[in-house]
Structure formats: structure tokens, C-alpha cells
Write a protein that holds these residues in place. Structure first.
Motif, PDB file in Angstrom:
ATOM      1  N   ASP B 161       0.819  -1.214   0.000  1.00 23.35           N
ATOM      2  CA  ASP B 161       0.000   0.000   0.000  1.00 23.35           C
ATOM      3  C   ASP B 161       0.857   1.270   0.000  1.00 23.35           C
ATOM      4  O   ASP B 161       0.326   2.377   0.116  1.00 23.35           O
ATOM      5  N   GLY B 162       2.155   1.107  -0.080  1.00 22.34           N
ATOM      6  CA  GLY B 162       3.021   2.283  -0.117  1.00 22.34           C
ATOM      7  C   GLY B 162       3.389   2.829   1.247  1.00 22.34           C
ATOM      8  O   GLY B 162       3.972   3.904   1.369  1.00 22.34           O
ATOM      9  N   GLU B 163       3.079   2.081   2.305  1.00 24.21           N
ATOM     10  CA  GLU B 163       3.426   2.527   3.652  1.00 24.21           C
ATOM     11  C   GLU B 163       4.907   2.258   3.926  1.00 24.21           C
ATOM     12  O   GLU B 163       5.402   1.182   3.598  1.00 24.21           O
ATOM     13  N   ARG B 164       5.574   3.220   4.547  1.00 25.08           N
ATOM     14  CA  ARG B 164       7.015   3.071   4.795  1.00 25.08           C
ATOM     15  C   ARG B 164       7.294   2.251   6.054  1.00 25.08           C
ATOM     16  O   ARG B 164       6.682   2.467   7.088  1.00 25.08           O
ATOM     17  N   TYR B 165       8.255   1.352   5.958  1.00 23.41           N
ATOM     18  CA  TYR B 165       8.689   0.580   7.126  1.00 23.41           C
ATOM     19  C   TYR B 165       9.578   1.422   8.047  1.00 23.41           C
ATOM     20  O   TYR B 165       9.627   1.210   9.245  1.00 23.41           O
ATOM     21  N   PHE B 166      10.321   2.342   7.434  1.00 23.21           N
ATOM     22  CA  PHE B 166      11.309   3.109   8.217  1.00 23.21           C
ATOM     23  C   PHE B 166      10.951   4.596   8.190  1.00 23.21           C
ATOM     24  O   PHE B 166      10.420   5.098   7.197  1.00 23.21           O
ATOM     25  N   ALA B 167      11.270   5.296   9.293  1.00 17.62           N
ATOM     26  CA  ALA B 167      10.964   6.724   9.363  1.00 17.62           C
ATOM     27  C   ALA B 167      11.973   7.427  10.257  1.00 17.62           C
ATOM     28  O   ALA B 167      12.658   6.800  11.074  1.00 17.62           O
ATOM     29  N   PHE B 168      12.070   8.733  10.096  1.00 20.81           N
ATOM     30  CA  PHE B 168      12.921   9.540  10.963  1.00 20.81           C
ATOM     31  C   PHE B 168      12.277   9.717  12.328  1.00 20.81           C
ATOM     32  O   PHE B 168      11.060   9.825  12.440  1.00 20.81           O
ATOM     33  N   GLU B 169      13.112   9.780  13.366  1.00 17.47           N
ATOM     34  CA  GLU B 169      12.648  10.133  14.704  1.00 17.47           C
ATOM     35  C   GLU B 169      13.629  11.142  15.290  1.00 17.47           C
ATOM     36  O   GLU B 169      14.829  11.058  15.020  1.00 17.47           O
ATOM     37  N   ASN B 170      13.120  12.077  16.073  1.00 22.14           N
ATOM     38  CA  ASN B 170      13.916  13.136  16.705  1.00 22.14           C
ATOM     39  C   ASN B 170      14.535  14.078  15.673  1.00 22.14           C
ATOM     40  O   ASN B 170      14.321  13.923  14.466  1.00 22.14           O
ATOM     41  N   ARG B 171      15.343  15.020  16.187  1.00 19.40           N
ATOM     42  CA  ARG B 171      15.949  16.010  15.290  1.00 19.40           C
ATOM     43  C   ARG B 171      17.392  16.270  15.692  1.00 19.40           C
ATOM     44  O   ARG B 171      17.843  15.828  16.733  1.00 19.40           O
ATOM     45  N   GLY B 172      18.095  17.018  14.852  1.00 16.53           N
ATOM     46  CA  GLY B 172      19.468  17.420  15.156  1.00 16.53           C
ATOM     47  C   GLY B 172      20.359  16.210  15.354  1.00 16.53           C
ATOM     48  O   GLY B 172      20.262  15.225  14.633  1.00 16.53           O
ATOM     49  N   ASP B 173      21.242  16.271  16.363  1.00 13.84           N
ATOM     50  CA  ASP B 173      22.185  15.162  16.552  1.00 13.84           C
ATOM     51  C   ASP B 173      21.507  13.929  17.151  1.00 13.84           C
ATOM     52  O   ASP B 173      22.149  12.895  17.332  1.00 13.84           O
ATOM     53  N   LYS B 174      20.210  14.043  17.488  1.00 15.09           N
ATOM     54  CA  LYS B 174      19.482  12.861  17.987  1.00 15.09           C
ATOM     55  C   LYS B 174      18.688  12.174  16.886  1.00 15.09           C
ATOM     56  O   LYS B 174      17.997  11.183  17.119  1.00 15.09           O
ATOM     57  N   LEU B 175      18.785  12.712  15.671  1.00 16.23           N
ATOM     58  CA  LEU B 175      18.038  12.154  14.538  1.00 16.23           C
ATOM     59  C   LEU B 175      18.400  10.685  14.308  1.00 16.23           C
ATOM     60  O   LEU B 175      19.566  10.313  14.310  1.00 16.23           O
ATOM     61  N   GLU B 176      17.358   9.868  14.163  1.00 20.91           N
ATOM     62  CA  GLU B 176      17.588   8.444  13.902  1.00 20.91           C
ATOM     63  C   GLU B 176      16.581   7.926  12.888  1.00 20.91           C
ATOM     64  O   GLU B 176      15.467   8.443  12.784  1.00 20.91           O
ATOM     65  N   VAL B 177      16.965   6.892  12.163  1.00 18.96           N
ATOM     66  CA  VAL B 177      16.025   6.185  11.298  1.00 18.96           C
ATOM     67  C   VAL B 177      15.538   4.976  12.082  1.00 18.96           C
ATOM     68  O   VAL B 177      16.344   4.125  12.468  1.00 18.96           O
ATOM     69  N   ILE B 178      14.232   4.939  12.355  1.00 17.56           N
ATOM     70  CA  ILE B 178      13.709   3.822  13.162  1.00 17.56           C
ATOM     71  C   ILE B 178      12.752   2.963  12.341  1.00 17.56           C
ATOM     72  O   ILE B 178      12.200   3.400  11.331  1.00 17.56           O
ATOM     73  N   LEU B 179      12.585   1.744  12.816  1.00 19.59           N
ATOM     74  CA  LEU B 179      11.681   0.794  12.167  1.00 19.59           C
ATOM     75  C   LEU B 179      10.297   0.923  12.805  1.00 19.59           C
ATOM     76  O   LEU B 179      10.182   0.965  14.033  1.00 19.59           O
ATOM     77  N   ASP B 180       9.268   0.981  11.968  1.00 22.42           N
ATOM     78  CA  ASP B 180       7.894   1.003  12.486  1.00 22.42           C
ATOM     79  C   ASP B 180       7.657  -0.292  13.271  1.00 22.42           C
ATOM     80  O   ASP B 180       7.787  -1.384  12.723  1.00 22.42           O
ATOM     81  N   PRO B 181       7.336  -0.192  14.583  1.00 20.65           N
ATOM     82  CA  PRO B 181       7.249  -1.414  15.407  1.00 20.65           C
ATOM     83  C   PRO B 181       6.196  -2.406  14.901  1.00 20.65           C
ATOM     84  O   PRO B 181       6.435  -3.616  14.933  1.00 20.65           O
ATOM     85  N   GLU B 182       5.061  -1.882  14.430  1.00 15.28           N
ATOM     86  CA  GLU B 182       4.004  -2.792  13.958  1.00 15.28           C
ATOM     87  C   GLU B 182       4.385  -3.466  12.657  1.00 15.28           C
ATOM     88  O   GLU B 182       4.265  -4.687  12.514  1.00 15.28           O
ATOM     89  N   LEU B 183       4.845  -2.664  11.702  1.00 15.85           N
ATOM     90  CA  LEU B 183       5.245  -3.237  10.410  1.00 15.85           C
ATOM     91  C   LEU B 183       6.447  -4.171  10.579  1.00 15.85           C
ATOM     92  O   LEU B 183       6.574  -5.170   9.882  1.00 15.85           O
TER      93      LEU B 183
END
Lengths: 182, 231
Positions: B161-183
Motif C-alpha cells: 500500500d506504499g506505507e514506509r517501514y522506516f521513518a525519521f525520529e527526533n531532530r538534530g544530533d538525535k536524529l535516527e532512522v527507526i523501524l515502524d514497530p508494527e510493520l
């Protein structure tokens, strides 16, 4: 030509880099013609007995003894080489670097699954033991280092080529296959 | 209407279709320009700056710049290669890149670029940041120690359906790419493998398949990155 003097040390390492030196195989006979070993675990000389041309350091600095030893090498060696990932960037011992030292020691001696016999939960504190550092430091963040030979362990060919180039003053070529970080 | 243009990279004439980016045009003409965050099929973002080149004397990113007729481009020069090496060194010290203990070693693009530019030691001090490892998905491990925030997984790994598994979380030096827990719980083996393959480093690791290729047979053991492109 008089023989060049070499010294080696293993700080917070696993001796794998020293093993890799032995991987030069029969070229070790040529090495004997080229160099004389001074302070090194290879010949078990504990203190420098003369000025050394090339000091080779395996492992990073994880405790006060490593730092002392590294400084001792810097004082006594004209050229200092960081050999392997641990000397260059801390290596596997540096995996603890993000974790507070207290937590590390408690996990190792008090809370870990294999500490059954340590019923009094004593963290070793004998004055004879070197003090553990807050984190593992790459050698060049403690003293000036002149050359770096990466690898885990560095390939024997890289060590051999670098040593021969350094000791004979010839140019060194670095083929793609010899520079590896694993 | 004639849709082809001509320009030069390091003195070599490049013929390309109008609208192609410089990276694409160079690749089609057998010239390798190093990239890291760029990925075929998704819009370029010019984030990592590895593909930096000089166009008519000015620094630009070649993944985002369309080729234009008459451009005089410098790419494989001492000055630019030194800049690229510095970018790699910064990436190495800003994360925790323990190559000897990484499943991706030998197949890692960051490591391969370090080999190509002969990084013996980064010239910057190591920061050893405290990062987490998310192993909650039954299929993959998301290791923040090794993430270079390139967004390749975010852009390429999606559900039907085009939903992303991975997304950004936080900002600046805390920025991380996280995995959607449900997906992450519903992930298939195919998606897990694709995610690992599309990750340039060892930040996404498929579970239970580590270290399958022996040293000496991995992608970048014998030949530098870009060898398949360079003529």
C-alpha cells in the motif's frame, strides 16, 4: 648495513596482530637478516636496552598500564606504528565506550550470568591491578603515532611491505587487497 | 528534436540524454562518480555529498544536478578526492563503525569507499556516541551505531500500500532512522533481505543469515567500488 631495531607491544589487543606478523611465513628468515628485536613479547625483553628504530603497537589503551607502556614506547622509538583496528580505533574493546564504566564492571563481576562464584559481589580492586580507563582510547589520541596499518588483523603482506619500505627507505605500493578493516 | 547533449568530465567527452543527472550520465558513459545516499529509482537528495564534483570551477553534487551541454566537470582530482575522503572519515568517527564485528563487512559501501580512498585512520577524533540496537522485529536488527541517515531504506522499503517501514525520529544530533514497530512484526523474509541489501552500511541486518560469505568472496574484497562502472 647495521640491523634496524624493532620493538612491539600488545596493549588492549588479542595478540592477533602479532600472529599476523608470523604469517609472513618463510620471509621471517629475511626479517632476521634485516632487524633485531628489542622490547617485545616475541623475545620477552621487558625494558628497552637501546634506542629503537620502529615500534609496533597492537591494541588500544583500556587501562593505566596501556597508557604507561604506550608512552614508554613513544619515548624510546623513532617511528611508532599503530598496527590493527584496536590500535587505530579501539577495536572490539571499545564496544564498551558508550557504557558507563560502573555498569560495565557490575555486569562483568556482579550481575552477569557467569559470576556465580563471586558471591560477595566484589569488583576487583587490588592496588596491583592497573586502573581501568573511562573508555578505550585509540593510540593516536594518547601519543603521536607516525603510521597506521589497518586490518583485523592487518594482512601479513601489508605488514611485510610496510616494514621493508620503512627499513630500506624504498617506496611502498599499496595494492587494493591489503587494506582491509576486517 | 535532438535530445542529446555533450559535456566533459575530467577531459572525457560524455554524451547524454537531456534531463539525466550527472551521476547517471557519467555511469552510462563508463565514468564512476562515488555516491552513498543516492539510490537508483528514487529521487536524489544530495545529502551525503560523496558525489561532489566541480562544475566550471564550482562545487556541486552530481546526483542532484542535471547534466547540461558544455559543462566542464572535474571529478577524479586530488582536491576532490581529498574532500570525499574527509566525508568518509567524518562518517566513520560520527558513528560506531566496528568493521571487524559487522556482518556487512566486505559488502559495505561506506567501508568500500574508505578502501577506495585509502583511509588508514580518520583525521578526526572518534566520538563513540551511545546508540541503541533495536532487535524487536523477528526478521531484522536495526543498529543505530552504524546508521549513516542516508534514507535509502525509508525511500525504498514499503508495503504494497506504499506505507514506509522506516521513518525519521527526533531532530538534530538525535536524529535516527527507526523501524515502524508494527510493520516490523509483520515483515517478510523478502522485505528483510531487500532492506539489508539496500542499506549501504550494516545498520539493517537480516536475522539468522550473518557471515554467510567467507572473506575473499565478498563484494568489495578484491575489487574497488565502482569497478563495474569505470571503463
Amino acid at each position: 648495513m647495521s640491523k634496524k631495531i624493532i620493538a612491539t607491544a600488545s596493549l588492549a589487543g588479542c595478540f592477533g596482530c602479532h600472529m599476523s606478523i608470523l604469517d609472513i611465513d618463510e620471509r621471517i628468515l629475511d626479517l632476521v637478516e634485516l632487524v633485531e628485536f628489542n622490547k617485545s613479547p616475541v623475545d620477552d625483553i621487558k625494558k628497552f636496552t637501546k634506542r629503537v628504530d620502529v615500534g609496533i603497537i597492537e591494541g588500544g589503551c583500556c587501562n593505566s598500564e596501556n597508557v604507561e607502556n604506550l608512552k614508554y614506547f613513544r619515548e624510546n622509538c623513532d617511528v611508532l606504528i599503530s598496527l590493527g583496528e584496536c590500535a587505530i580505533m579501539g577495536g572490539l574493546p571499545a564496544l564498551r565506550n558508550g557504557i558507563p564504566i560502573k555498569e560495565c564492571l557490575e555486569e562483568a563481576y556482579c550481575d552477569g550470568p557467569t559470576v556465580g562464584l563471586n558471591t560477595e559481589k566484589i569488583i576487583p580492586n587490588d592496588p596491583e591491578l592497573p586502573m581501568i580507563l573511562d573508555k578505550v582510547y585509540p593510540c593516536h589520541e594518547v601519543v603521536k603515532v607516525d603510521y597506521y596499518l589497518p586490518g583485523c588483523p592487518p594482512r601479513a603482506d601489508l605488514i611485510w611491505d610496510a616494514l621493508v619500505a620503512l627499513l630500506t627507505g624504498s617506496e611502498m605500493d599499496l595494492p587494493y587487497e591489503v587494506i582491509k578493516f576486517d | 528534436m535532438n535530445n542529446t547533449i555533450k559535456f566533459k568530465i575530467d577531459g572525457k567527452e560524455i554524451v547524454a540524454e537531456m534531463g539525466k543527472t550527472i551521476v547517471e550520465a557519467a555511469k552510462e558513459n563508463g565514468v564512476y562518480i562515488p555516491t552513498l545516499c543516492n539510490f537508483p529509482g528514487v529521487p536524489p537528495k544530495g545529502g551525503c555529498r560523496m558525489c561532489t564534483i566541480k562544475i566550471n570551477g564550482r562545487f556541486m553534487t552530481s546526483c542532484t544536478t542535471p547534466a547540461a551541454a558544455g559543462m566542464e566537470i572535474e571529478s577524479d582530482t586530488a582536491e576532490i578526492n581529498d574532500l570525499r575522503k574527509s566525508i568518509i572519515e567524518l562518517l566513520f568517527v560520527s558513528g560506531n563503525h566496528f568493521c571487524p564485528a559487522c556482518e556487512k563487512s566486505g559488502n559495505c559501501e561506506l567501508q568500500a569507499l574508505a578502501y577506495k580512498y585509502q583511509m588508514m585512520v580518520p583525521k578526526f577524533p572518534y566520538s563513540f556516541p551511545l546508540k541503541e540496537v533495536d532487535a524487536s522485529s523477528p526478521k531484522i536488527i536495526k543498529d543505530q551505531n552504524r546508521c549513516v541517515l542516508c534514507q535509502r531504506c525509508m525511500k525504498t522499503i514499503k508495503t504494497e500500500d506504499g506505507e514506509r517501514y522506516f521513518a525519521f525520529e527526533n531532530r538534530g544530533d538525535k536524529l535516527e532512522v527507526i523501524l515502524d514497530p508494527e510493520l516490523g512484526q509483520k515483515m517478510t523474509d523478502e522485505i528483510a533481505k531487500l532492506a539489508m541489501d539496500n542499506c549501504p552500511v550494516g545498520s539493517i541486518i537480516q536475522k539468522e543469515v550473518g557471515f554467510v560469505e567467507p572473506i575473499g568472496t565478498r563484494k568489495y574484497d578484491k575489487e574497488p567500488i565502482g569497478t563495474d562502472i569505470d571503463v
